[in-house]
Scaffold this motif. Structure first.
Motif, mmCIF file in Angstrom:
data_model
loop_
_atom_site.group_PDB
_atom_site.id
_atom_site.type_symbol
_atom_site.label_atom_id
_atom_site.label_comp_id
_atom_site.label_asym_id
_atom_site.label_seq_id
_atom_site.Cartn_x
_atom_site.Cartn_y
_atom_site.Cartn_z
ATOM 1 N N ILE A 34 0.712 -1.316 0.055
ATOM 2 C CA ILE A 34 -0.171 -0.026 0.090
ATOM 3 C C ILE A 34 0.921 1.300 -0.171
ATOM 4 O O ILE A 34 0.524 2.170 -0.787
ATOM 5 C CB ILE A 34 -0.941 0.089 1.297
ATOM 6 N N TYR A 35 1.875 1.080 0.641
ATOM 7 C CA TYR A 35 2.842 2.416 0.848
ATOM 8 C C TYR A 35 3.475 2.556 -0.365
ATOM 9 O O TYR A 35 3.569 3.935 -0.921
ATOM 10 C CB TYR A 35 3.738 2.310 1.884
ATOM 11 N N LEU A 36 4.078 1.551 -1.111
ATOM 12 C CA LEU A 36 4.778 1.795 -2.242
ATOM 13 C C LEU A 36 3.877 2.291 -3.235
ATOM 14 O O LEU A 36 4.157 2.964 -4.285
ATOM 15 C CB LEU A 36 5.409 0.544 -2.621
ATOM 16 N N CYS A 37 2.627 1.724 -3.548
ATOM 17 C CA CYS A 37 1.643 1.900 -4.411
ATOM 18 C C CYS A 37 0.999 3.476 -4.178
ATOM 19 O O CYS A 37 1.102 4.388 -5.281
ATOM 20 C CB CYS A 37 0.515 1.024 -4.306
ATOM 21 N N ALA A 38 0.924 3.921 -2.951
ATOM 22 C CA ALA A 38 0.868 5.262 -2.546
ATOM 23 C C ALA A 38 2.014 6.465 -3.344
ATOM 24 O O ALA A 38 1.589 7.271 -3.729
ATOM 25 C CB ALA A 38 0.516 5.520 -1.196
ATOM 26 N N VAL A 39 3.060 5.833 -2.934
ATOM 27 C CA VAL A 39 4.496 6.742 -3.383
ATOM 28 C C VAL A 39 4.246 6.823 -5.066
ATOM 29 O O VAL A 39 4.492 7.873 -5.675
ATOM 30 C CB VAL A 39 5.764 6.017 -3.134
ATOM 31 N N ILE A 40 3.952 5.573 -5.582
ATOM 32 C CA ILE A 40 4.103 5.667 -6.990
ATOM 33 C C ILE A 40 2.983 6.649 -7.676
ATOM 34 O O ILE A 40 3.033 7.461 -8.493
ATOM 35 C CB ILE A 40 3.744 4.402 -7.606
ATOM 36 N N LEU A 41 1.571 6.675 -7.040
ATOM 37 C CA LEU A 41 0.452 7.458 -7.612
ATOM 38 C C LEU A 41 0.904 8.779 -7.133
ATOM 39 O O LEU A 41 0.640 9.881 -8.003
ATOM 40 C CB LEU A 41 -0.625 6.843 -6.639
ATOM 41 N N LYS A 47 3.683 14.998 -7.579
ATOM 42 C CA LYS A 47 3.799 15.569 -6.196
ATOM 43 C C LYS A 47 5.030 15.052 -5.671
ATOM 44 O O LYS A 47 5.364 13.750 -5.757
ATOM 45 C CB LYS A 47 2.370 15.234 -5.417
ATOM 46 N N SER A 48 5.648 15.684 -4.763
ATOM 47 C CA SER A 48 7.158 15.411 -4.158
ATOM 48 C C SER A 48 6.798 14.350 -3.048
ATOM 49 O O SER A 48 5.579 14.641 -2.314
ATOM 50 C CB SER A 48 7.953 16.493 -3.833
ATOM 51 N N TRP A 49 7.476 13.587 -2.843
ATOM 52 C CA TRP A 49 7.617 12.526 -1.571
ATOM 53 C C TRP A 49 9.109 12.348 -1.452
ATOM 54 O O TRP A 49 9.870 11.772 -2.220
ATOM 55 C CB TRP A 49 6.726 11.388 -1.849
ATOM 56 N N ARG A 50 9.652 12.528 -0.189
ATOM 57 C CA ARG A 50 10.960 12.286 0.239
ATOM 58 C C ARG A 50 11.270 10.931 0.329
ATOM 59 O O ARG A 50 10.664 10.254 0.777
ATOM 60 C CB ARG A 50 11.291 13.231 1.744
ATOM 61 N N ALA A 102 5.535 9.157 8.337
ATOM 62 C CA ALA A 102 4.359 9.957 7.820
ATOM 63 C C ALA A 102 3.397 9.191 6.821
ATOM 64 O O ALA A 102 2.814 9.703 5.841
ATOM 65 C CB ALA A 102 4.783 11.199 7.206
ATOM 66 N N PRO A 103 2.942 7.954 7.166
ATOM 67 C CA PRO A 103 1.810 7.368 6.298
ATOM 68 C C PRO A 103 0.539 7.986 6.035
ATOM 69 O O PRO A 103 0.136 8.079 4.980
ATOM 70 C CB PRO A 103 1.828 5.932 7.088
ATOM 71 N N MET A 104 -0.012 8.530 7.037
ATOM 72 C CA MET A 104 -1.006 9.284 6.873
ATOM 73 C C MET A 104 -1.246 10.479 5.883
ATOM 74 O O MET A 104 -2.101 10.635 4.988
ATOM 75 C CB MET A 104 -1.687 9.668 8.119
ATOM 76 N N THR A 105 0.125 11.122 6.095
ATOM 77 C CA THR A 105 0.197 12.274 5.014
ATOM 78 C C THR A 105 0.217 11.747 3.705
ATOM 79 O O THR A 105 -0.374 12.428 2.725
ATOM 80 C CB THR A 105 1.649 13.044 5.305
ATOM 81 N N LEU A 106 0.832 10.579 3.375
ATOM 82 C CA LEU A 106 1.038 10.013 2.243
ATOM 83 C C LEU A 106 -0.197 9.539 1.779
ATOM 84 O O LEU A 106 -0.737 9.870 0.385
ATOM 85 C CB LEU A 106 2.029 8.959 2.076
ATOM 86 N N ILE A 107 -1.027 9.172 2.475
ATOM 87 C CA ILE A 107 -2.385 8.634 2.085
ATOM 88 C C ILE A 107 -3.409 9.728 1.729
ATOM 89 O O ILE A 107 -4.082 9.659 0.646
ATOM 90 C CB ILE A 107 -2.809 7.665 3.032
ATOM 91 N N LEU A 108 -3.363 10.584 2.494
ATOM 92 C CA LEU A 108 -4.093 11.665 2.164
ATOM 93 C C LEU A 108 -3.625 12.541 0.815
ATOM 94 O O LEU A 108 -4.643 12.653 0.239
ATOM 95 C CB LEU A 108 -3.871 13.000 3.317
ATOM 96 N N ARG A 109 -2.585 12.419 0.478
ATOM 97 C CA ARG A 109 -2.053 12.935 -0.855
ATOM 98 C C ARG A 109 -2.463 12.059 -1.955
ATOM 99 O O ARG A 109 -2.882 12.310 -2.886
ATOM 100 C CB ARG A 109 -0.464 13.047 -1.047
ATOM 101 N N THR A 110 -2.566 10.749 -1.812
ATOM 102 C CA THR A 110 -3.114 9.754 -2.796
ATOM 103 C C THR A 110 -4.547 9.826 -3.083
ATOM 104 O O THR A 110 -4.917 9.794 -4.219
ATOM 105 C CB THR A 110 -2.633 8.513 -2.344
ATOM 106 N N LEU A 111 -5.612 10.055 -2.018
ATOM 107 C CA LEU A 111 -6.825 9.784 -2.023
ATOM 108 C C LEU A 111 -7.357 11.186 -2.553
ATOM 109 O O LEU A 111 -6.966 12.079 -2.751
ATOM 110 C CB LEU A 111 -7.600 9.775 -0.709
#
Length: 271
Positions: A34-41, A47-50, A102-111
């Protein structure tokens, strides 16, 4: 017949140890995917993601996996020191690394907007407010360890696969909510003051240190004295090392929040 019975008994033991590992490994694999898919999206949406946050997430999941499967998990059933090493990885280091990811921040950016608003309402809900309170999070974390090591629970879970899985799940979740209650990397609508959190943190860490000393003097039921002493020392000094990282990050965030903001004035020259 004796050899056949021995092999059959060994197979049952392997299955007994394999079941909790499978139960706990599946969520880790799902969390990684889920995390890796969110990073790809996120990257596809420009959008940047460190990158270091992804490394922290993978590192945290690796610590969790090492605690529930492999040599450490296999030895933890007979060796209390190995069990305590697993506790440090699963309940302290893994949550720290994963909170910093920061998983919630990443998920919020993806949704999308509608889904993000729904997740925001869940984060702002009263149950999350309750469990994210520093006092409640500390009680769930530290009190759970006191119950585990001062009652027969530790010995019982070694012979019950379901209970073994539940205890390990609690150790991780309690450690995660505890860390997230003091370090703010994700959106946190239920913020408390730095002074309040620092006071609770000092008490919680002291209780954790006292427990390690108690284990040194009073081994858990079924644990040899030598193993209890080694495990208690590992819990004390290893826990202090991880706590030092947590305290440093907490103090750094406090400093950033309270330092004076410098303003720069730019003058435009007319040509």
């Amino acid at each position: 017949m004796h050899i056949h019975n021995h092999i059959q008994h060994g197979s049952k033991m392997e299955i007994h140890e394999l079941v909790p590992q499978l139960i706990l490994t599946l969520p880790i694999i799902m969390a990684l995917v889920i995390y890796l898919c969110a990073v790809i999206l996120t990257k596809r949406r420009k959008k940047s993601w460190r990158f270091f946050r992804m490394v922290l997430w993978i590192g945290g999941l690796s610590c969790s996996l090492a605690a529930i499967s492999g040599p450490i998990a296999a030895r933890s059933h007979q060796d209390f020191t190995s069990h305590m090493l697993g506790h440090l990885l699963l309940g302290m280091l893994a949550p720290l690394l994963m909170v910093l990811a920061a998983p919630m921040t990443l998920i919020l950016r993806t949704l999308n907007v509608k889904q993000a608003r729904l997740l925001s309402r869940i984060i702002k809900s009263n149950p999350i407010r309750f469990i994210s309170n520093p006092i409640v999070a500390s009680l769930l974390n530290v009190s759970g360890l006191w119950v585990l090591y001062t009652t027969s629970l530790y010995q019982t879970m070694q012979h019950n696969a379901l209970l073994h899985s539940v205890v390990h799940l609690h150790v991780f979740l309690a450690g995660y909510f505890f860390t997230a209650a003091f370090i703010y990397t994700d959106p946190h609508p239920h913020r408390t003051s730095n002074l309040f959190r620092s006071s609770v943190l000092i008490i919680a860490l002291a209780c954790h240190g006292i427990l390690s000393k108690y284990i040194y003097a009073h081994p858990p039921m079924g644990v040899p004295v030598a193993q209890a002493k080694t495990g208690a020392l590992l819990m004390y000094y290893g826990g202090d090392a991880i706590d030092l990282i947590l305290i440093t990050i907490f103090c750094y965030q406090w400093f950033k929040e309270t330092r004076p903001r410098t303003t720069q004035v730019y003058f435009k020259h007319k040509e």
